[in-house]
Design a protein around this motif. Structure first.
Motif, PDB file in Angstrom:
ATOM      1  N   LYS A 217      39.168  34.534  49.242  1.00 44.62           N
ATOM      2  CA  LYS A 217      38.104  34.841  50.190  1.00 44.62           C
ATOM      3  C   LYS A 217      36.833  35.099  49.424  1.00 44.62           C
ATOM      4  O   LYS A 217      36.777  36.021  48.602  1.00 44.62           O
ATOM      5  N   GLY A 218      35.841  34.290  49.658  1.00 45.32           N
ATOM      6  CA  GLY A 218      34.576  34.425  48.960  1.00 45.32           C
ATOM      7  C   GLY A 218      34.780  34.236  47.470  1.00 45.32           C
ATOM      8  O   GLY A 218      35.332  33.237  47.009  1.00 45.32           O
ATOM      9  N   SER A 219      34.344  35.210  46.692  1.00 43.41           N
ATOM     10  CA  SER A 219      34.481  35.122  45.237  1.00 43.41           C
ATOM     11  C   SER A 219      35.756  35.786  44.743  1.00 43.41           C
ATOM     12  O   SER A 219      35.965  35.910  43.537  1.00 43.41           O
ATOM     13  N   GLY A 220      36.612  36.252  45.628  1.00 43.91           N
ATOM     14  CA  GLY A 220      37.851  36.905  45.212  1.00 43.91           C
ATOM     15  C   GLY A 220      39.058  36.057  45.547  1.00 43.91           C
ATOM     16  O   GLY A 220      39.056  35.247  46.476  1.00 43.91           O
ATOM     17  N   ASN A 221      40.121  36.239  44.794  1.00 44.14           N
ATOM     18  CA  ASN A 221      41.380  35.534  45.081  1.00 44.14           C
ATOM     19  C   ASN A 221      42.554  36.445  44.738  1.00 44.14           C
ATOM     20  O   ASN A 221      42.438  37.368  43.929  1.00 44.14           O
ATOM     21  N   PHE A 222      43.668  36.148  45.358  1.00 43.52           N
ATOM     22  CA  PHE A 222      44.874  36.946  45.168  1.00 43.52           C
ATOM     23  C   PHE A 222      46.077  35.998  45.131  1.00 43.52           C
ATOM     24  O   PHE A 222      46.158  35.045  45.911  1.00 43.52           O
ATOM     25  N   SER A 223      47.007  36.260  44.204  1.00 42.38           N
ATOM     26  CA  SER A 223      48.199  35.414  44.070  1.00 42.38           C
ATOM     27  C   SER A 223      49.414  36.317  43.878  1.00 42.38           C
ATOM     28  O   SER A 223      49.379  37.274  43.095  1.00 42.38           O
ATOM     29  N   ALA A 224      50.504  36.031  44.614  1.00 44.57           N
ATOM     30  CA  ALA A 224      51.760  36.772  44.498  1.00 44.57           C
ATOM     31  C   ALA A 224      52.910  35.775  44.394  1.00 44.57           C
ATOM     32  O   ALA A 224      52.984  34.818  45.181  1.00 44.57           O
ATOM     33  N   THR A 225      53.778  36.005  43.416  1.00 41.23           N
ATOM     34  CA  THR A 225      54.933  35.120  43.198  1.00 41.23           C
ATOM     35  C   THR A 225      56.213  35.930  43.295  1.00 41.23           C
ATOM     36  O   THR A 225      56.395  36.911  42.574  1.00 41.23           O
ATOM     37  N   LEU A 226      57.091  35.506  44.189  1.00 40.74           N
ATOM     38  CA  LEU A 226      58.388  36.147  44.358  1.00 40.74           C
ATOM     39  C   LEU A 226      59.434  35.350  43.564  1.00 40.74           C
ATOM     40  O   LEU A 226      59.592  34.151  43.778  1.00 40.74           O
ATOM     41  N   GLN A 227      60.127  36.024  42.638  1.00 39.72           N
ATOM     42  CA  GLN A 227      61.159  35.388  41.831  1.00 39.72           C
ATOM     43  C   GLN A 227      62.522  35.927  42.240  1.00 39.72           C
ATOM     44  O   GLN A 227      62.756  37.142  42.199  1.00 39.72           O
TER      45      GLN A 227
ATOM     46  N   VAL B 201      58.615  40.638  41.789  1.00 38.10           N
ATOM     47  CA  VAL B 201      57.349  40.132  42.324  1.00 38.10           C
ATOM     48  C   VAL B 201      56.291  40.233  41.234  1.00 38.10           C
ATOM     49  O   VAL B 201      56.143  41.282  40.587  1.00 38.10           O
ATOM     50  N   THR B 202      55.561  39.142  41.038  1.00 37.91           N
ATOM     51  CA  THR B 202      54.434  39.113  40.102  1.00 37.91           C
ATOM     52  C   THR B 202      53.147  38.910  40.908  1.00 37.91           C
ATOM     53  O   THR B 202      53.069  37.972  41.718  1.00 37.91           O
ATOM     54  N   MET B 203      52.169  39.763  40.686  1.00 39.29           N
ATOM     55  CA  MET B 203      50.913  39.682  41.446  1.00 39.29           C
ATOM     56  C   MET B 203      49.725  39.640  40.492  1.00 39.29           C
ATOM     57  O   MET B 203      49.765  40.246  39.407  1.00 39.29           O
ATOM     58  N   SER B 204      48.726  38.934  40.894  1.00 40.96           N
ATOM     59  CA  SER B 204      47.468  38.882  40.132  1.00 40.96           C
ATOM     60  C   SER B 204      46.330  38.618  41.103  1.00 40.96           C
ATOM     61  O   SER B 204      46.529  38.007  42.157  1.00 40.96           O
TER      62      SER B 204
ATOM     63  N   ASN C 294      49.027  32.183  47.621  1.00 41.85           N
ATOM     64  CA  ASN C 294      47.657  32.223  47.100  1.00 41.85           C
ATOM     65  C   ASN C 294      46.699  32.503  48.264  1.00 41.85           C
ATOM     66  O   ASN C 294      46.787  31.871  49.324  1.00 41.85           O
ATOM     67  N   TRP C 295      45.792  33.415  48.036  1.00 40.72           N
ATOM     68  CA  TRP C 295      44.811  33.761  49.071  1.00 40.72           C
ATOM     69  C   TRP C 295      43.446  33.928  48.419  1.00 40.72           C
ATOM     70  O   TRP C 295      43.324  34.560  47.366  1.00 40.72           O
TER      71      TRP C 295
END
Length: 387
Positions: free
Chosen positions: A159-169, A125-128, A156-157
């Motif tokens: 909210k407001g000025s924040g974001n979150f991304s997770a990639t499952l390989q 899992v890669t997250m940023s 990809n998620w």
């Protein structure tokens, strides 16, 4: 020196049915005539050497040369002769000029069978993410195979000025390679023969740029190589020195140099000396190999959490299994009539136009489907044509 008639009597007792004649020239003994095999020729030489040593009262030492004339061959013709040279003691005054009669051609059938299986598994899992106060990235690399082409699921998620991304390989690969070679080589007893089925591949060896770039290559052979030297000891015993080698191109270990990919090679070889009866088989190389590699990378502490720890680590797994067997079968061979030889292309004919267009055939069928018997009037056996 003692009377050579005593030596003749010894040879007649030790080697019944021989045609050995003992002659003397000054202080030397010459053995002439014929024997049935190389083993009997060696036995006669040992007896004569012991006779001379006993007459001299002391063993001999040093090195000189003796020669044995061999005639016969697979056809039994007396015109085919060869000379086998062997070292003997220099003080031994024995010259071996015996003719070996009988069958002395050996056909060697070798079966090289190998199954190779490869299993590769990857999960990570890669997250940023980023927010008003900073950003973070969690990337757990795959330590064994590197990042392979994988099935990916990205979330990809924002909210407001924040974001979150997770990639499952996730990646899984299973592969099987099958190698089968059955070379057959014939050689005269005491002579060497070589067989190779394969090819060559160019390998980059040098690069020179001044100002234009020139490259140097060599041709690296690959395939199945067989070297063997048979010695017929007697009609029922064959001594074989065998060297077999199987080399495959291994693209999984290739490297790239100046934009040119250089593959690796996988080599298995076996060198041995065995003694077999005609028609007997032996497995000279039985190799079962299993290699397993596994690596887990992750964020310390979090990677050990139950269940949730899978989000903070990556797993790279590789398993290689190899089973190789080399079976050797020697035969003492006879010459056959040319009419008894069946060629692979015998009775082969191209398919007619209607058969090609309507039935999709590339050659005519000589036996019915599912039948191993040829049709009436069909002569000979054809390997893959009837399948």
């Amino acid at each position: 020196m003692r009377d050579v008639r005593e030596l003749s009597n010894l040879l007649n007792v030790a080697i019944p049915g021989n045609d050995i004649h003992v002659r003397t020239v000054e202080d030397s003994i010459i053995l002439t005539g014929s024997v049935a095999s190389a083993e009997e020729a060696q036995k006669a030489m040992d007896i004569a050497s012991g006779f001379v040593a006993g007459a001299a009262g002391a063993p001999s030492s040093g090195a000189a040369a003796l020669s044995t004339t061999v005639s016969g061959g697979s056809s039994g013709s007396a015109g085919n002769q060869r000379i086998v040279e062997k070292a003997i003691n220099s003080n031994s005054k024995v010259i071996n000029s015996l003719t070996i009669r009988g069958l002395d051609e050996v056909s060697l059938r070798v079966t090289v069978a190998e199954i190779r299986r490869e299993i590769v598994k990857q999960l990570g899992v890669t997250m940023s993410g980023s927010g008003p106060n900073g950003s973070f990235t969690l990337d757990n690399p795959f330590a064994i195979n590197g990042a392979l082409t994988a099935t990916q699921a990205t979330l990809n998620w924002m909210k407001g000025s924040g974001n979150f991304s997770a990639t499952l390989q996730a990646f899984e690969r299973q592969g099987v390679a099958h190698t089968l070679a059955e070379p057959t080589v014939t050689a005269v007893s005491g002579e060497s023969a070589k067989f190779m089925a394969g090819g060559t591949i160019p390998i980059l060896t040098s690069e020179t740029c001044s100002p234009q770039c020139t490259y140097g290559f060599i041709q690296q052979p690959y395939g199945v190589t067989l070297n063997f030297t048979p010695v017929v000891l007697s009609p029922g015993r064959i001594q074989l020195r065998i060297a077999t080698e199987v080399t495959d191109v291994d693209y999984s270990t290739q490297v790239t140099f100046s934009g040119v990919s250089i593959p690796g090679f996988r080599t298995r070889n076996n060198v041995t000396t065995v003694e077999l009866p005609s028609g007997g088989s032996i497995a000279t190389a039985g190799l079962i190999s299993t290699q397993t590699q596994q690596a887990i990378n992750g964020l310390p502490g979090l990677m050990n959490l139950p269940v949730l720890g899978a989000l903070f680590r990556s797993r790279d797994y590789q398993r290689n299994e190899t089973e190789l067997m080399i079976i050797v079968t020697p035969y003492i061979v006879h010459a056959i009539d040319p009419g008894q030889v069946v060629r692979p292309d015998e009775n082969f004919e191209d398919a007619s136009d209607p058969q090609s267009v309507l039935l999709g055939r590339v050659n005519r069928i000589y036996s019915t489907s599912g039948s191993l018997q040829p049709l009436p009037g069909y002569a000979g056996k054809i390997g893959f044509i009837t399948q």
